[in-house]
Design an enzyme around this catalytic site. Structure first.
Site, PDB file in Angstrom:
ATOM      1  N   CYS A   1       0.824  -1.213   0.000  1.00 10.82           N
ATOM      2  CA  CYS A   1       0.000   0.000   0.000  1.00 10.82           C
ATOM      3  C   CYS A   1       0.861   1.267   0.000  1.00 10.82           C
ATOM      4  O   CYS A   1       0.386   2.337  -0.362  1.00 10.82           O
ATOM      5  CB  CYS A   1      -0.966  -0.009   1.181  1.00 10.82           C
ATOM      6  SG  CYS A   1      -0.145  -0.306   2.736  1.00 10.82           S
TER       7      CYS A   1
ATOM      8  N   HIS B   1      18.904   0.782  -1.225  1.00 13.29           N
ATOM      9  CA  HIS B   1      17.477   1.099  -1.098  1.00 13.29           C
ATOM     10  C   HIS B   1      16.696  -0.142  -0.644  1.00 13.29           C
ATOM     11  O   HIS B   1      15.885  -0.054   0.283  1.00 13.29           O
ATOM     12  CB  HIS B   1      16.933   1.624  -2.428  1.00 13.29           C
ATOM     13  CG  HIS B   1      15.472   1.930  -2.378  1.00 13.29           C
ATOM     14  ND1 HIS B   1      14.969   3.057  -1.760  1.00 13.29           N
ATOM     15  CD2 HIS B   1      14.397   1.231  -2.831  1.00 13.29           C
ATOM     16  CE1 HIS B   1      13.661   3.047  -1.836  1.00 13.29           C
ATOM     17  NE2 HIS B   1      13.277   1.954  -2.488  1.00 13.29           N
TER      18      HIS B   1
END
Lengths: 365, 265
Positions: free
Chosen positions: A50, A98
């Protein structure tokens, strides 16, 4: 071999921008297969939650892989991704760092949360099932999971509650231990009290009573949470039965006073009572906290604890970065030294391309 | 040889808690295994000392205050392993280790380790009685530790100053339960120890009976006072242990060697 990441997250884009790019679990396998079928992509993993959508790829030619990923994202969503903002393109050590930050919860909305690790594991499992990974991404993701574990155990990034609900749960557990034998009562059907009650229920609170000035509202909330609705006038009679009281009424004065609590505490024979006062103005007289066995926390004290928890986590970021840095260097070094095996997809594509026999594979839309 | 074992044991018992505190202060996870291993190593050295001493003197090493303090420390550590494991009371070792180390250091540095001048060979029941009473003291000591932990955690909950290690501590409900059960266990052991002495050797001096009897009454009253709050019980159990250790040392100073176990003979 190059590692590339194309992504968009809550940090760079609103949900309206992100949602067209989200990939539902039901179509994830197919999407992975489509992505892998693209000429420039040797290996692929798609992380879609989400809060973020990220495409990780291993490729021989970074530039070609970027173009392929952008084309895939556009084909899937019907919207052209805009780089560098809100989409980000990362390569090699930046992409690796990342991913390590993502799995460690350093890129999460709630710093240090651990749900993301499960989501990335699921994404990786889907990719292995779809056979879109080989040794570069396998090693990258397995290393990422180890990094996340190391960060969690060697730093305090996941420790301490950081929201009002989680503070309430932690405090309840420090008072009662297991909550399976605890009974709670919600006074006033406000949003925060409901969230707090739900957090307690999720940790196993045995039963919950809901009282509200409007009985119908109490009944509706009780039905939603699997609790029992009681009339507001009757709530005091039930105090001896409960262990946790969550109060958030709109009353302009104290509804739980020391005077009222004296006979109730006497009936409890030393059994503690945890009182959570979420109302402004407060529902519970502060003097209740001076009573033996009563532990009163108002909204300010809960928020202060949550804020301190978040501050503690923020302090840990530097230590996490230091841990990550070492793993990034190791992985990138391995990536630079790793020879391309004859059977690897990248090599096959390359060889086919060189020989001019490659079949054209169109990306799916 | 014996003293070296005790110094090693003390070192281990201090090392575990010290590392735990350092880890918690640094914001790292509670090193449960490390702490438990250090205390287990301390327990091993204690046991080796007691075996060594037992072989040397030919019976249970409870012949002077030095040995009694070491045996008490060993019993507390034993109870810690049983209770800490059974009830999953985290950080109990962090509080127990320093207490046992303190007892051992007191024995090593402040008490003369010489056979008691009035000590004479005695029948097996005397050893049995003394060992039971020391075990009772150990249970009371650990109850005192749980009491101190309860008071510390309760204070933080009341003042809302949670501080480092708060989330690693056991719940106050678990601490109150353990506190009460340890007092019961100690009271039962002390009752059996005193009853055996009374039945088998009734001609013990009145002074010692008063000590033993008072202590027995004190600890029996604690769990029987059901209406007392866990806080009051925790406070009293911590205070009672200080009183009982003082009694033990006084009896050790004035009584016969084998009599120190329960302040009874």
């Amino acid at each position: 071999m190059k590692i590339i990441c194309l992504g968009v997250s809550y940090q760079t884009a609103s949900v309206q921008v992100r949602e067209p790019f989200a990939i539902a679990e039901s179509v994830l396998g197919r999407s992975l297969a489509d992505l892998k079928a693209m000429e420039a992509i040797s290996e692929a993993v798609i992380v879609s939650t989400c809060n973020r959508v990220e495409f990780y790829a291993a490729a021989e030619d970074a530039q070609a892989a970027y173009c392929a990923l952008l084309a895939f994202a556009e084909a899937h969503s019907g919207v052209a991704p805009v780089v560098p903002d809100p989409f980000y393109l990362l390569e090699d050590d930046d992409a690796v760092r990342h991913l390590f930050r993502v799995v460690s919860g350093l890129e999460s909305m709630v710093l240090g949360e651990t749900e993301i690790l499960g989501q990335v594991k699921k994404a990786y499992a889907a990719a292995t099932t779809a056979q879109t990974t080989a040794r570069h991404l396998n090693k990258l993701f397995q290393r990422a999971f180890n990094v996340a574990k190391e960060v969690r155990t060697r730093t305090a990034i996941t420790r301490g509650p950081v929201s009002v609900g989680s503070v309430a749960v932690e405090l309840a557990e420090r008072i009662f231990g297991r909550l399976a034998e605890c009974h709670a009562m919600v006074l006033g059907a406000g949003e925060t009290s409901e969230l707090t009650a739900r957090a307690l229920l999720s940790r196993g609170v045995k039963s919950i009573f809901v009282a509200n000035r409007t009985y119908e509202r109490a009944a509706a909330l009780a039905a939603e949470m699997g609790g029992e609705a009681i009339r507001f006038e009757e709530c005091e009679k039930r105090y001896p039965e409960i262990d946790i009281l969550i109060s958030s009424t709109a009353a302009p004065h104290y509804i739980v006073t020391r005077e009222k609590m004296i006979p109730i505490m006497a009936q409890r024979h030393g059994r503690p009572l945890f009182v959570i006062d979420l109302a402004v103005p407060r529902d519970v007289e502060p003097a209740v906290n001076d009573m033996e066995g009563a532990y009163l926390y108002d909204i300010d004290s809960l928020q202060t604890i949550a804020r301190r928890g978040m501050d503690e986590r923020k302090k840990e970021v530097t230590r996490c970065e230091a841990l990550l840095g070492h793993h990034v260097t190791e992985y990138v070094q391995w990536l630079g030294e790793a020879p391309v095996w004859p059977g690897e997809p990248g090599r096959i594509h390359q060889e086919l391309r060189n020989s001019g026999k490659e079949e054209r594979t169109e990306p799916a839309t | 040889m014996g003293r070296i074992l005790l110094y090693l044991s003390t070192l281990c018992l201090l090392l575990g808690p010290a590392l735990t505190l350092a880890f918690l202060k640094a914001g790292r996870a509670y090193p449960r295994l490390l702490n438990r291993s250090a205390i287990a190593a301390g327990f091993l050295f204690q046991t080796l000392f007691l075996i060594h001493r037992g072989r040397e003197i030919g019976h249970c090493p409870l012949t002077n205050l030095f040995e009694v303090l070491i045996f008490l420390g060993w019993s507390i550590t034993l109870f810690y392993f049983v209770i800490g494991h059974g009830y999953r009371i985290s950080l109990l070792g962090t509080f127990t280790g320093p207490l046992v180390a303190l007892l051992q250091l007191t024995a090593l540095l402040a008490v003369t380790d010489a056979p008691h001048p009035r000590f004479l060979p005695h029948p097996a029941w005397v050893e049995w009685h003394a060992a039971l009473c020391i075990m009772a003291y150990a249970a009371f000591a650990l109850a005192g530790v749980a009491g101190v932990m309860f008071l510390a955690q309760e204070h933080r909950l009341k003042t809302r100053r949670l501080g480092p290690g708060f989330y690693e501590m056991p719940s106050i409900t678990a601490l109150a339960t353990v506190n009460l059960r340890l007092i019961w266990a100690g009271a039962v052991l002390l009752t059996v120890g005193l009853a055996s002495a009374w039945a088998l050797h009734p001609q013990v001096s009145a002074k010692i009976w008063i000590w033993g009897g008072s202590l027995w009454l004190l600890y029996l009253l604690l769990p029987l006072a059901r209406r007392w709050s866990p806080r009051r019980l925790a406070l009293l159990s911590a205070a009672a242990f200080v009183i009982s250790v003082t009694a033990l040392c006084l009896v050790g100073h004035f009584g016969t060697g084998a009599s120190m176990g329960g302040a009874a003979l």
